[in-house]
Enzyme design. Structure first.
Site, PDB file in Angstrom:
ATOM      1  N   GLY A  55      62.466   5.541  36.528  1.00 39.87           N
ATOM      2  CA  GLY A  55      63.132   6.767  36.094  1.00 39.87           C
ATOM      3  C   GLY A  55      64.603   6.549  36.353  1.00 39.87           C
ATOM      4  O   GLY A  55      65.115   5.469  36.075  1.00 39.87           O
ATOM      5  N   CYS A  84      60.922  -0.406  39.475  1.00 38.31           N
ATOM      6  CA  CYS A  84      62.204  -0.169  38.811  1.00 38.31           C
ATOM      7  C   CYS A  84      63.075   0.807  39.618  1.00 38.31           C
ATOM      8  O   CYS A  84      63.555   0.416  40.676  1.00 38.31           O
ATOM      9  CB  CYS A  84      61.978   0.265  37.371  1.00 38.31           C
ATOM     10  SG  CYS A  84      63.404  -0.102  36.351  1.00 38.31           S
ATOM     11  N   ARG A 111      71.603  -2.136  41.009  1.00 36.00           N
ATOM     12  CA  ARG A 111      71.096  -1.319  39.898  1.00 36.00           C
ATOM     13  C   ARG A 111      71.545  -1.909  38.565  1.00 36.00           C
ATOM     14  O   ARG A 111      72.590  -2.540  38.488  1.00 36.00           O
ATOM     15  CB  ARG A 111      71.640   0.114  39.971  1.00 36.00           C
ATOM     16  CG  ARG A 111      71.141   0.935  41.118  1.00 36.00           C
ATOM     17  CD  ARG A 111      71.633   2.384  40.982  1.00 36.00           C
ATOM     18  NE  ARG A 111      71.036   3.037  39.832  1.00 36.00           N
ATOM     19  CZ  ARG A 111      71.634   3.966  39.082  1.00 36.00           C
ATOM     20  NH1 ARG A 111      72.855   4.356  39.351  1.00 36.00           N
ATOM     21  NH2 ARG A 111      71.008   4.502  38.047  1.00 36.00           N
ATOM     22  N   ILE A 139      63.378  -2.475  31.917  1.00 38.49           N
ATOM     23  CA  ILE A 139      64.117  -1.381  31.268  1.00 38.49           C
ATOM     24  C   ILE A 139      65.244  -0.951  32.203  1.00 38.49           C
ATOM     25  O   ILE A 139      65.002  -0.337  33.234  1.00 38.49           O
ATOM     26  CB  ILE A 139      63.184  -0.184  30.973  1.00 38.49           C
ATOM     27  CG1 ILE A 139      61.965  -0.631  30.154  1.00 38.49           C
ATOM     28  CG2 ILE A 139      63.963   0.923  30.249  1.00 38.49           C
ATOM     29  CD1 ILE A 139      60.867   0.428  30.042  1.00 38.49           C
ATOM     30  N   ARG A 140      66.472  -1.329  31.860  1.00 32.51           N
ATOM     31  CA  ARG A 140      67.639  -1.048  32.724  1.00 32.51           C
ATOM     32  C   ARG A 140      67.299  -1.373  34.189  1.00 32.51           C
ATOM     33  O   ARG A 140      67.471  -0.561  35.090  1.00 32.51           O
ATOM     34  CB  ARG A 140      68.095   0.403  32.551  1.00 32.51           C
ATOM     35  CG  ARG A 140      68.473   0.726  31.109  1.00 32.51           C
ATOM     36  CD  ARG A 140      68.939   2.152  30.929  1.00 32.51           C
ATOM     37  NE  ARG A 140      70.072   2.397  31.781  1.00 32.51           N
ATOM     38  CZ  ARG A 140      70.203   3.480  32.556  1.00 32.51           C
ATOM     39  NH1 ARG A 140      69.251   4.386  32.605  1.00 32.51           N
ATOM     40  NH2 ARG A 140      71.269   3.643  33.274  1.00 32.51           N
ATOM     41  N   HIS A 175      57.916  -2.973  34.869  1.00 33.37           N
ATOM     42  CA  HIS A 175      57.031  -1.810  34.742  1.00 33.37           C
ATOM     43  C   HIS A 175      55.576  -2.216  34.518  1.00 33.37           C
ATOM     44  O   HIS A 175      55.126  -2.281  33.376  1.00 33.37           O
ATOM     45  CB  HIS A 175      57.496  -0.949  33.559  1.00 33.37           C
ATOM     46  CG  HIS A 175      58.777  -0.240  33.820  1.00 33.37           C
ATOM     47  ND1 HIS A 175      58.839   1.047  34.295  1.00 33.37           N
ATOM     48  CD2 HIS A 175      60.050  -0.657  33.706  1.00 33.37           C
ATOM     49  CE1 HIS A 175      60.096   1.404  34.451  1.00 33.37           C
ATOM     50  NE2 HIS A 175      60.859   0.389  34.091  1.00 33.37           N
ATOM     51  N   GLU A 177      53.052  -0.523  34.869  1.00 33.69           N
ATOM     52  CA  GLU A 177      52.263   0.607  34.345  1.00 33.69           C
ATOM     53  C   GLU A 177      52.310   0.641  32.812  1.00 33.69           C
ATOM     54  O   GLU A 177      51.585   1.409  32.187  1.00 33.69           O
ATOM     55  CB  GLU A 177      52.767   1.933  34.948  1.00 33.69           C
ATOM     56  CG  GLU A 177      54.097   2.445  34.440  1.00 33.69           C
ATOM     57  CD  GLU A 177      55.318   1.700  34.991  1.00 33.69           C
ATOM     58  OE1 GLU A 177      55.157   0.675  35.671  1.00 33.69           O
ATOM     59  OE2 GLU A 177      56.447   2.157  34.717  1.00 33.69           O
TER      60      GLU A 177
HETATM   61  N1  GLN Z   1      68.420   2.010  35.881  1.00 32.40           N
HETATM   62  C1  GLN Z   1      67.526   2.881  36.574  1.00 32.40           C
HETATM   63  C2  GLN Z   1      68.030   3.188  37.970  1.00 32.40           C
HETATM   64  O1  GLN Z   1      68.618   2.382  38.614  1.00 32.40           O
HETATM   65  C3  GLN Z   1      66.120   2.357  36.663  1.00 32.40           C
HETATM   66  C4  GLN Z   1      65.529   2.280  35.291  1.00 32.40           C
HETATM   67  C5  GLN Z   1      64.048   2.437  35.284  1.00 32.40           C
HETATM   68  O2  GLN Z   1      63.442   2.874  36.252  1.00 32.40           O
HETATM   69  N2  GLN Z   1      63.459   2.149  34.155  1.00 32.40           N
HETATM   70  O3  GLN Z   1      67.823   4.265  38.414  1.00 32.40           O
END
Ligand code: GLN
Length: 196
Positions: A55, A84, A111, A139-140, A175, A177
């Site tokens: 998230g 993540c 991050r 994802i990021r 991820h 999940e």
């Molecule tokens: N970039 C988000 C963070 O550092 C993590 C992204 C994710 O959980 N998919 O909060």
């Protein structure tokens, strides 16, 4: 005794984690397991494991404080499965002062470590303990830059460390999940129950 698992349900991909644990319990033949969303300190009572989902770690951090969950999670005596944004939260050092880390795993986390060009990507990665490569969704994503001696590195790619284990806890940049492959959840649960 039935296995009781929780998923921190403040923000992020909560339902995917609930399904991920449910799928893993089915694969393991644990018919009487339960997976519940966690929003308040009392929801943690009796849980063996807790997932902290992906998230936005700054948002989840703020909501952990607002819901009185910081001390209860920092002192949780089950295993934590952090993915993540969750990986950012369980670290003890992060490069963003807006995140109050839980300090559960001795590591420094960066991050959004892949920058804009590679915000999201998929890769087949080698994970220690798995026979075949794991198809991972980033994802990021964060990476761990330094880990303490008590932390086992489970996966590393050229950009940095993307999966670690410390005692009963696991933290992953990607991820598990997503994509339906239960092997990482099963690995977490097996370690939780048998120590292997
Ligand atoms: N970039 C988000 C963070 O550092 C993590 C992204 C994710 O959980 N998919 O909060």
């Amino acid at each position: 005794m039935g296995v009781r698992l929780g998923v921190l349900a403040l923000q992020g991909d909560v339902s995917e984690h609930i399904q991920g644990f449910e799928r893993a319990l089915r694969v393991m033949g644990e018919a009487d397991g339960a997976v519940i969303p966690v929003r308040k300190p009392r929801d943690l009572e009796g849980l063996h494991g807790l997932a902290i989902p992906g998230g936005e770690s700054t948002t989840i951090s703020r909501l952990i404080g607002k819901n009185g969950l910081f001390e209860p999670i920092a002192g949780f005596d089950g295993g934590i499965f952090a993915t993540c944004a969750g990986m950012v939260l369980v670290a003890d050092r992060v490069d963003d002062p807006r995140v109050r880390t839980l300090g559960l795993i001795d590591m420094a986390v960066q991050r959004n470590a892949f920058g804009r060009q590679r915000e999201s990507f998929e890769a087949d990665i080698e994970v220690r303990g798995l026979e075949r490569p794991y198809h991972a969704y980033f994802i990021r994503a964060p990476v761990a830059r330094e880990v303490g001696n008590s932390v086992e590195v489970l996966a590393e790619i050229p950009a940095g460390i993307v999966a670690v284990r410390k005692g009963q806890h696991m933290a992953l940049s990607f991820h598990p999940e997503l994509g339906g492959d239960p092997r990482i959840h099963v690995m977490f649960l097996e370690h939780l129950f048998t120590g292997k």
